[in-house]
Scaffold this active site. Structure first.
Site, PDB file in Angstrom:
ATOM      1  N   GLY A   2      12.843   0.654   9.963  1.00  0.00           N
ATOM      2  CA  GLY A   2      12.561   0.318  11.366  1.00  0.00           C
ATOM      3  C   GLY A   2      11.696   1.338  12.085  1.00  0.00           C
ATOM      4  N   SER A  27       7.694   0.367   5.602  1.00  0.00           N
ATOM      5  CA  SER A  27       8.444   0.466   4.352  1.00  0.00           C
ATOM      6  C   SER A  27       8.349  -0.854   3.584  1.00  0.00           C
ATOM      7  CB  SER A  27       9.897   0.827   4.618  1.00  0.00           C
ATOM      8  OG  SER A  27      10.455  -0.082   5.531  1.00  0.00           O
ATOM      9  N   SER A  28       8.188  -1.975   4.298  1.00  0.00           N
ATOM     10  CA  SER A  28       8.114  -3.257   3.587  1.00  0.00           C
ATOM     11  C   SER A  28       6.815  -3.374   2.783  1.00  0.00           C
ATOM     12  CB  SER A  28       8.303  -4.429   4.541  1.00  0.00           C
ATOM     13  OG  SER A  28       7.316  -4.434   5.531  1.00  0.00           O
ATOM     14  N   GLU A  44       4.960 -11.128   2.551  1.00  0.00           N
ATOM     15  CA  GLU A  44       5.430 -10.847   3.917  1.00  0.00           C
ATOM     16  C   GLU A  44       5.384 -12.126   4.766  1.00  0.00           C
ATOM     17  OE1 GLU A  44       5.671  -7.192   4.742  1.00  0.00           O
ATOM     18  OE2 GLU A  44       6.689  -7.813   6.569  1.00  0.00           O
ATOM     19  N   ASP A  87      -1.244  -2.784   6.829  1.00  0.00           N
ATOM     20  CA  ASP A  87      -0.188  -1.999   6.180  1.00  0.00           C
ATOM     21  C   ASP A  87      -0.357  -1.979   4.661  1.00  0.00           C
ATOM     22  OD1 ASP A  87       0.620  -2.050   8.766  1.00  0.00           O
ATOM     23  OD2 ASP A  87       2.393  -3.295   8.424  1.00  0.00           O
TER      24      ASP A  87
HETATM   25  C1  GLA Z   1       2.687  -4.599  11.793  1.00  0.00           C
HETATM   26  C2  GLA Z   1       1.869  -5.538  10.896  1.00  0.00           C
HETATM   27  C3  GLA Z   1       0.410  -5.121  10.816  1.00  0.00           C
HETATM   28  C4  GLA Z   1      -0.187  -4.861  12.188  1.00  0.00           C
HETATM   29  C5  GLA Z   1       0.744  -3.988  13.033  1.00  0.00           C
HETATM   30  C6  GLA Z   1       0.268  -3.866  14.449  1.00  0.00           C
HETATM   31  O1  GLA Z   1       2.784  -3.341  11.198  1.00  0.00           O
HETATM   32  O2  GLA Z   1       2.417  -5.595   9.614  1.00  0.00           O
HETATM   33  O3  GLA Z   1      -0.340  -6.079  10.102  1.00  0.00           O
HETATM   34  O4  GLA Z   1      -0.491  -6.062  12.839  1.00  0.00           O
HETATM   35  O5  GLA Z   1       2.079  -4.488  13.052  1.00  0.00           O
HETATM   36  O6  GLA Z   1      -0.936  -3.209  14.466  1.00  0.00           O
END
Ligand code: GLA
Length: 382
Positions: free
Chosen positions: A123, A128-129, A161, A173
């Site tokens: 969180g 981490s995902s 995801e 990410d």
């Molecule tokens: C999460 C999502 C990303 C991005 C951010 C906000 O981490 O996984 O793709 O949109 O929020 O910048």
């Protein structure tokens, strides 16, 4: 990467499965600036860090895959046919998602054993995902010689995801975790999915993450709602994505959309410009501009895009009042997690002490402070 975790994961695998595993490290990420711009095909500025997931993986010759989440002490066994997301499946859905999405593109994986653990606080908004998804897709690619490129692998992680965890995330990410470069942040164009590494040295300043240790429940649905607003307004503007919209365009449809949607789109257009200004300020070593852009980013995320929360806003207010901090903003999807702060090296300890004390007084609970190193992306470690 923590050597202690590598040892523990590897030992647990050997104890349970009596063979030697392949070991993968997949990092979490920070984001200097550019939040909620990735799914608008805009720019972001993330970096992989030295905290992440360690995965031990090996082939097995039974009919099912056996997976063990070492931190949680949870075991999960599944067959590779007809994979579907589990209701409230938690970490299991990321693993199922990777295997399920591979089979969607016609890549069949054989059964495997796996053990994983990590040191990204849950969180914290440090992905981490994505680190978990990437560790599995990378490990499976290596183990079964699937011949996937890194670009293909991050799309599998992203689809896991979307379709198994239910978050319609952008690519930031998974990209940052897979392609991270040591001591660098990546200026990523989310349309072409190509990046340029910038060596990060803020000279007299350091990055500090302050974790609120909260994650508000609505974060997933609110994330998907924000994305839907952006897509609706893009369609109205006749552009492929908000990346192509200007403020002038937005004013032409001001009376056709709600005030709230107008503010959200305005935030996206501004933030996308800020990412580019930030990269120019890094090149010019204009540290003051970096701080200002961080503060402006938070103002937009909080007041216009409305993805902050009282704990994050409080941390940013404290940072603004402290002369050791040049700039501060919430980081990532929002509704909890961390702020990222640019702090004078000599004032680092003082700010840490000050902000921790004030947070505790205000919310009767602790915040956590981290400093991170910018690291290489997903890789084999044995
Ligand atoms: C999460 C999502 C990303 C991005 C951010 C906000 O981490 O996984 O793709 O949109 O929020 O910048």
């Amino acid at each position: 990467m923590s050597k202690k975790i590598v040892k523990k994961v590897s030992q647990s695998f050997k104890d349970q499965f009596k063979t030697k595993p392949l070991l993968v490290f997949s990092p979490g990420r920070i984001n200097l600036i550019g939040d909620h711009t990735d799914y608008n095909e805009g720019f972001v500025f993330p970096a992989a860090v030295n905290k992440g997931i360690v995965l031990a993986i090996g082939k097995n010759d039974t009919k099912s895959c056996k997976t063990y989440a070492l931190n949680k002490k949870e075991f999960y066994e599944f067959e590779t046919k007809n994979i579907k997301p589990l209701p409230n499946g938690g970490w299991r859905n990321y693993v199922l998602g990777v295997v399920g999405e591979l089979s969607q593109i016609g890549v069949k994986v054989d059964t495997f054993n796996a053990v994983f653990a990590g040191d990204i606080p849950a969180g914290a908004g440090m992905s981490s995902s994505a680190a978990l998804e990437n560790s599995f897709v990378y490990g499976l690619n290596e183990l079964f010689d699937l011949g996937l490129s890194k670009d293909e692998m991050i799309l599998i992680s992203q689809k896991a995801e979307h379709n198994f965890a239910g978050v319609k995330c952008g690519i930031m990410d998974q990209y940052a975790s897979m392609f991270g470069v040591k001591n660098s942040a990546l200026l990523l164009d989310c349309r072409t999915v190509e990046s340029k590494p910038y060596n990060i040295d803020f000279e007299g300043y350091r990055l500090m993450l302050v974790n609120t240790n909260v994650k508000h429940d609505l974060s997933e649905s609110a994330y998907n709602d924000r994305r839907a607003v952006c897509e609706k307004v893009s369609a109205l503007l006749g552009v492929n994505a908000l990346r192509d919209a200007t403020k002038k365009d937005l004013y032409t449809i001001e009376s056709d959309i709600s005030k709230e949607d107008f503010q959200k789109v305005l935030y996206v257009i501004n933030e996308n410009e800020r990412v580019q200004q930030f990269s120019e300020a890094i090149q010019k070593k204009n540290i003051t501009a970096l701080g200002r852009l961080l503060n402006e980013s938070h103002e937009g995320l909080s007041n216009k895009y409305k993805v902050s929360c009282k704990e994050l806003d409080f941390l940013v207010e404290q940072a603004k009042e402290n002369s050791n901090v040049l700039g501060s903003r919430m980081m990532g999807g929002g509704f909890g997690g961390c702020t990222i702060n640019l702090v004078r090296k000599e004032g680092f300890k003082e700010f840490k002490k000050d902000v921790s004390k004030k947070f505790k007084k205000e919310f009767k609970k602790k915040c956590s402070v981290y400093s991170v190193k910018l690291s290489k992306g997903t890789r084999i470690i044995n």
